[in-house]
Design a protein around this motif. Structure first.
Motif, PDB file in Angstrom:
ATOM      1  N   ILE A 123       1.212  -3.334  -9.857  1.00 23.14           N
ATOM      2  CA  ILE A 123       2.537  -2.866  -9.464  1.00 23.14           C
ATOM      3  C   ILE A 123       3.518  -3.899  -9.994  1.00 23.14           C
ATOM      4  CG2 ILE A 123       4.062  -2.158  -7.578  1.00 23.14           C
ATOM      5  CD1 ILE A 123       1.453  -0.556  -7.592  1.00 23.14           C
ATOM      6  N   VAL A 124       4.474  -3.442 -10.774  1.00 23.15           N
ATOM      7  CA  VAL A 124       5.479  -4.341 -11.336  1.00 23.15           C
ATOM      8  C   VAL A 124       6.858  -3.935 -10.817  1.00 23.15           C
ATOM      9  CG1 VAL A 124       6.483  -5.277 -13.455  1.00 23.15           C
ATOM     10  CG2 VAL A 124       4.065  -4.614 -13.419  1.00 23.15           C
ATOM     11  N   ALA A 125       7.527  -4.865 -10.170  1.00 18.35           N
ATOM     12  CA  ALA A 125       8.914  -4.611  -9.746  1.00 18.35           C
ATOM     13  C   ALA A 125       9.762  -4.579 -11.009  1.00 18.35           C
ATOM     14  CB  ALA A 125       9.391  -5.706  -8.796  1.00 18.35           C
TER      15      ALA A 125
ATOM     16  N   MET B 103      19.458   2.008  -0.783  1.00 17.51           N
ATOM     17  CA  MET B 103      19.046   1.443  -2.068  1.00 17.51           C
ATOM     18  C   MET B 103      17.781   0.615  -1.818  1.00 17.51           C
ATOM     19  SD  MET B 103      21.108   2.677  -4.204  1.00 17.51           S
ATOM     20  CE  MET B 103      20.929   1.749  -5.725  1.00 17.51           C
ATOM     21  N   LEU B 104      16.786   0.819  -2.667  1.00 16.62           N
ATOM     22  CA  LEU B 104      15.510   0.117  -2.498  1.00 16.62           C
ATOM     23  C   LEU B 104      15.088  -0.499  -3.824  1.00 16.62           C
ATOM     24  CD1 LEU B 104      13.581   2.862  -0.470  1.00 16.62           C
ATOM     25  CD2 LEU B 104      14.418   0.678   0.430  1.00 16.62           C
ATOM     26  N   PRO B 105      14.341  -1.601  -3.778  1.00 13.85           N
ATOM     27  CA  PRO B 105      13.847  -2.176  -5.037  1.00 13.85           C
ATOM     28  C   PRO B 105      12.893  -1.205  -5.738  1.00 13.85           C
ATOM     29  CG  PRO B 105      12.843  -3.274  -3.125  1.00 13.85           C
ATOM     30  CD  PRO B 105      13.903  -2.363  -2.583  1.00 13.85           C
ATOM     31  N   GLY B 106      13.022  -1.103  -7.054  1.00  9.19           N
ATOM     32  CA  GLY B 106      12.196  -0.178  -7.828  1.00  9.19           C
ATOM     33  C   GLY B 106      10.939  -0.841  -8.362  1.00  9.19           C
ATOM     34  N   ALA B 107       9.932  -0.023  -8.681  1.00  7.92           N
ATOM     35  CA  ALA B 107       8.677  -0.555  -9.213  1.00  7.92           C
ATOM     36  C   ALA B 107       8.006   0.486 -10.093  1.00  7.92           C
ATOM     37  CB  ALA B 107       7.738  -0.940  -8.071  1.00  7.92           C
ATOM     38  N   VAL B 108       7.103   0.004 -10.927  1.00  5.35           N
ATOM     39  CA  VAL B 108       6.245   0.887 -11.726  1.00  5.35           C
ATOM     40  C   VAL B 108       4.798   0.610 -11.335  1.00  5.35           C
ATOM     41  CG1 VAL B 108       5.435   1.442 -14.058  1.00  5.35           C
ATOM     42  CG2 VAL B 108       7.868   0.982 -13.664  1.00  5.35           C
ATOM     43  N   LEU B 109       4.070   1.685 -11.094  1.00  3.42           N
ATOM     44  CA  LEU B 109       2.636   1.588 -10.818  1.00  3.42           C
ATOM     45  C   LEU B 109       1.874   1.853 -12.105  1.00  3.42           C
ATOM     46  CD1 LEU B 109      -0.041   2.103  -8.903  1.00  3.42           C
ATOM     47  CD2 LEU B 109       0.697   4.459  -9.018  1.00  3.42           C
ATOM     48  N   ALA B 110       0.927   1.003 -12.436  1.00  3.25           N
ATOM     49  CA  ALA B 110       0.027   1.251 -13.570  1.00  3.25           C
ATOM     50  C   ALA B 110      -1.280   1.760 -12.994  1.00  3.25           C
ATOM     51  CB  ALA B 110      -0.201  -0.020 -14.370  1.00  3.25           C
TER      52      ALA B 110
ATOM     53  N   VAL C 255       9.407   0.319  -4.539  1.00  2.00           N
ATOM     54  CA  VAL C 255       8.318  -0.646  -4.312  1.00  2.00           C
ATOM     55  C   VAL C 255       7.365  -0.192  -3.200  1.00  2.00           C
ATOM     56  CG1 VAL C 255       7.900  -2.911  -3.253  1.00  2.00           C
ATOM     57  CG2 VAL C 255       9.406  -2.725  -5.236  1.00  2.00           C
ATOM     58  N   GLY C 256       7.908   0.246  -2.065  1.00  2.00           N
ATOM     59  CA  GLY C 256       7.078   0.577  -0.897  1.00  2.00           C
ATOM     60  C   GLY C 256       5.999   1.608  -1.215  1.00  2.00           C
ATOM     61  N   PRO C 257       6.391   2.801  -1.672  1.00  4.49           N
ATOM     62  CA  PRO C 257       5.376   3.825  -1.952  1.00  4.49           C
ATOM     63  C   PRO C 257       4.378   3.422  -3.044  1.00  4.49           C
ATOM     64  CG  PRO C 257       7.554   4.820  -1.816  1.00  4.49           C
ATOM     65  CD  PRO C 257       7.758   3.344  -1.758  1.00  4.49           C
ATOM     66  N   MET C 258       4.789   2.597  -3.998  1.00  5.14           N
ATOM     67  CA  MET C 258       3.845   2.186  -5.040  1.00  5.14           C
ATOM     68  C   MET C 258       2.821   1.195  -4.471  1.00  5.14           C
ATOM     69  SD  MET C 258       4.680   4.119  -7.493  1.00  5.14           S
ATOM     70  CE  MET C 258       5.238   5.267  -6.236  1.00  5.14           C
ATOM     71  N   LEU C 259       3.278   0.281  -3.639  1.00  4.49           N
ATOM     72  CA  LEU C 259       2.338  -0.645  -2.989  1.00  4.49           C
ATOM     73  C   LEU C 259       1.411   0.118  -2.052  1.00  4.49           C
ATOM     74  CD1 LEU C 259       4.577  -3.755  -2.194  1.00  4.49           C
ATOM     75  CD2 LEU C 259       2.833  -3.561  -3.987  1.00  4.49           C
ATOM     76  N   ARG C 260       1.944   1.177  -1.463  1.00  9.07           N
ATOM     77  CA  ARG C 260       1.134   2.024  -0.592  1.00  9.07           C
ATOM     78  C   ARG C 260      -0.019   2.642  -1.389  1.00  9.07           C
ATOM     79  NH1 ARG C 260       2.376   4.887   3.906  1.00  9.07           N
ATOM     80  NH2 ARG C 260       1.167   6.755   4.135  1.00  9.07           N
ATOM     81  N   GLU C 261       0.293   3.173  -2.570  1.00  7.68           N
ATOM     82  CA  GLU C 261      -0.778   3.733  -3.418  1.00  7.68           C
ATOM     83  C   GLU C 261      -1.794   2.648  -3.768  1.00  7.68           C
ATOM     84  OE1 GLU C 261       0.097   6.676  -6.312  1.00  7.68           O
ATOM     85  OE2 GLU C 261      -1.691   6.259  -7.509  1.00  7.68           O
TER      86      GLU C 261
ATOM     87  N   HIS D 186      -1.902   4.927 -17.086  1.00  4.44           N
ATOM     88  CA  HIS D 186      -0.805   5.851 -16.817  1.00  4.44           C
ATOM     89  C   HIS D 186       0.215   5.115 -15.955  1.00  4.44           C
ATOM     90  CE1 HIS D 186       0.714   9.623 -14.717  1.00  4.44           C
ATOM     91  NE2 HIS D 186       0.543  10.120 -15.934  1.00  4.44           N
ATOM     92  N   LEU D 187       1.488   5.394 -16.169  1.00  4.55           N
ATOM     93  CA  LEU D 187       2.526   4.709 -15.402  1.00  4.55           C
ATOM     94  C   LEU D 187       3.263   5.687 -14.507  1.00  4.55           C
ATOM     95  CD1 LEU D 187       4.092   2.655 -18.327  1.00  4.55           C
ATOM     96  CD2 LEU D 187       2.221   1.972 -16.787  1.00  4.55           C
ATOM     97  N   LYS D 188       3.623   5.241 -13.334  1.00  5.04           N
ATOM     98  CA  LYS D 188       4.411   6.085 -12.431  1.00  5.04           C
ATOM     99  C   LYS D 188       5.672   5.302 -12.063  1.00  5.04           C
ATOM    100  CE  LYS D 188       3.372   8.388  -8.014  1.00  5.04           C
ATOM    101  NZ  LYS D 188       2.185   8.885  -7.293  1.00  5.04           N
ATOM    102  N   GLY D 189       6.828   5.948 -12.220  1.00  7.34           N
ATOM    103  CA  GLY D 189       8.098   5.279 -11.916  1.00  7.34           C
ATOM    104  C   GLY D 189       8.759   4.712 -13.161  1.00  7.34           C
ATOM    105  N   SER D 190       8.341   5.223 -14.353  1.00  7.39           N
ATOM    106  CA  SER D 190       8.797   4.646 -15.624  1.00  7.39           C
ATOM    107  C   SER D 190      10.023   5.361 -16.207  1.00  7.39           C
ATOM    108  CB  SER D 190       7.641   4.694 -16.624  1.00  7.39           C
ATOM    109  OG  SER D 190       7.070   5.991 -16.635  1.00  7.39           O
TER     110      SER D 190
END
Ligand code: AMP
Ligand code: MG
Length: 494
Positions: free
Chosen positions: A159-161, A171-178, A133-139, A114-118
């Protein structure tokens, strides 16, 4: 790109085939410049995927949702409802997430990717569909810590930026969590299904959930009631585990309560330092609905919400259905208390069945009174057994009550007759030394957001082995500096 190549993944799609109406086919937004920030190699191997290949172009492509025909899957946004802070939202759903497909690992277990941030989906409402990026790395780091603690949880595969900035307060760098999960069926999935016109959807969903998560229920005299009971049991066990380690989930809405019994949705969660049942970290939880000490009560409330859509399956007559559901739900407190007591018994080095059930609660009262560090206190007790009283004296200062409690505890230990050193070692195997403490998580995420992944990787490595004392890691075991204590706030949905 080698589009002709066979996919790295062999996806299955039972959810999509069996539960039409509970999702909308949807495609991920394009990630302009995908770059892996974190890759969970052991988890990839567990799934039967070669980590090196996963880090290659065909892996990364799927990790940001750019599936092709060769992958043999279609991405979907799942529908669900939810009680959020008590108020009902009939249509939440994956606003920024997609189910890619199901994977069967070499162990035979079926799990969702499942992907989050897609990107935005039809469920996005006002949201931008993105994640920073921050909250996804946190997860990633907190769910890995939970896994290492032996607590059922969804896990982060990568986690993919995205190479794209997302608008938050800045403005923050975006990421997708798998994310990998036993499934993404939630209490809110049943609530959503009950509102659909198709009356067959709730029983089909229940049958699907039974087959996937609680197969023993199928053989019971009343399978749907047995299924409900299995979820009640799984959630009672789960919340007890959270309590043992001082975990505050922070957003226990019914859309964040799984049918599998895994912890899901690492938004505003945090581990408490000083033991205090009133601990709340989430900036939006002003009333303390999801405070540490309220979590068992809220779990039971959420399980009552699960009974509602299931009632027609329990009995033909509404009264009989309510009565049956209530009888099951009323077993929650005893189930929870039993799990809680067994865990504290173990944390105190006691063997056999818990008899004097007051030792654990009395210690927690002392810890609360003295604002002792929840994690540190249990390690300090093991030190007592090794002849070092200093840590427990520092954590629970100058107090007759402490000495009286220690005397009672030691008397029970002596009665069970195990060697003290052996007991101390057994305690260290269940009482973590390293948890993702809030100040360390914040420090790691701030650095990562600015482009330096070193503190994140270091912290991850530390919390992946929470029980083993290692020299040089003292700072990871120490409580937060005082200024970090009471006022710490986490933010969700970012
Ligand atoms: P959560 O608080 O993460 O459980 O999310 C609650 C609901 O809000 C879910 O339906 C999410 O999909 C949705 N949501 C959260 N953040 C966003 C976002 N940035 N864009 C779209 N939907 C979102
Ligand atoms: Mg959620």
């Amino acid at each position: 790109m080698s589009t002709a190549a066979r996919s790295l993944f062999s996806f299955e799609d039972t959810f999509v085939r069996e539960l039409e109406g509970l999702y909308l086919p949807w495609e991920a937004a394009e990630a302009p410049d995908p770059r892996i920030l974190a890759l969970n190699a052991p988890l990839a191997r567990e799934l039967g995927i070669d980590p090196d290949a996963l880090a290659g172009p065909d892996g990364v492509r799927v990790l940001v949702g750019a599936v092709t025909e060769a992958d043999g899957t279609t991405t979907v946004a799942q529908g669900y409802a939810g009680h959020q802070f008590g108020g009902y939202s009939p249509r939440l759903g994956d606003g920024r997430a997609l189910l890619v497909g199901e994977l069967i690992g070499p162990d035979g277990r079926r799990r969702d990717l499942h992907l989050k941030g897609s990107g935005r989906t039809p469920f996005a409402r006002g949201g931008d569909g993105k994640a920073a990026v921050g909250p996804m790395l946190r997860e990633h780091v907190v769910s890995e810590a939970m896994h290492a603690l032996g607590i059922p949880t969804t896990r982060s595969l990568a986690i993919v930026a995205t190479g794209e900035d997302v608008a938050r307060e800045t403005m923050l760098p975006g990421a997708v969590l798998a994310r990998i999960a036993a499934s993404h069926l939630r209490v809110g999935t049943f609530q959503y299904a009950a509102r659909l016109k198709d009356a067959s959807i709730v029983p089909r969903l229940a049958d699907y959930a039974i087959a996937r998560h609680h197969p023993a229920a199928a053989d019971a005299e009343r399978p749907y009631l047995a299924f409900y009971e299995a979820v009640v049991e799984a959630q009672a066990a789960l919340v007890a585990r959270w309590m043992h380690v001082g975990f505050v989930h922070g957003v226990m809405n019914t859309d964040n309560v799984t049918i599998s019994g895994e912890t899901i949705d690492y938004g505003p969660c945090a581990f408490m330092d000083a033991h205090d049942p009133a601990t709340v970290f989430s900036s939006i939880d002003e009333a303390g609905r999801y405070a540490y000490g309220n979590q068992p009560h809220i779990t039971q409330w959420n399980l009552a919400r699960l009974a509602e859509p299931l009632l027609p399956l329990f009995a033909d007559q509404q009264d009989a259905a309510v009565e049956a559901a209530t009888a099951v739900l009323n077993t929650f407190p005893a189930r929870y208390e039993a799990h809680l007591a067994r865990g504290y018994h173990e944390k105190l080095g006691l063997t056999g069945e818990p008899e004097d059930g007051t030792l654990g609660p009395d210690l927690l009262d002392l810890m609360h009174l003295q604002r002792a560090d929840h994690t540190g206190a249990f390690r300090a007790l093991a030190a007592v057994l090794r002849g070092d009283d200093a840590p427990v004296r520092a954590l629970l200062p100058g107090d007759e009550a402490r000495d009286a409690w220690l005397a009672r505890w030691r008397a029970q230990l002596e009665a069970q007759g195990r060697d003290a050193a052996e007991t101390a070692d057994a305690m260290d195997r269940v009482n973590p030394l390293y948890i993702p403490r809030n100040h360390l998580v914040e420090e790691a995420l701030a650095a990562a957001t600015a482009g330096d992944l070193d503190p994140f990787e270091r912290l991850l490595e530390v919390v992946q082995q929470p029980f083993v004392d290692r020299p040089g890691l003292e700072r990871y075991a120490a409580p937060a500096p005082e200024e970090f204590g009471g006022g710490y706030r986490t933010f969700c949905g970012t």
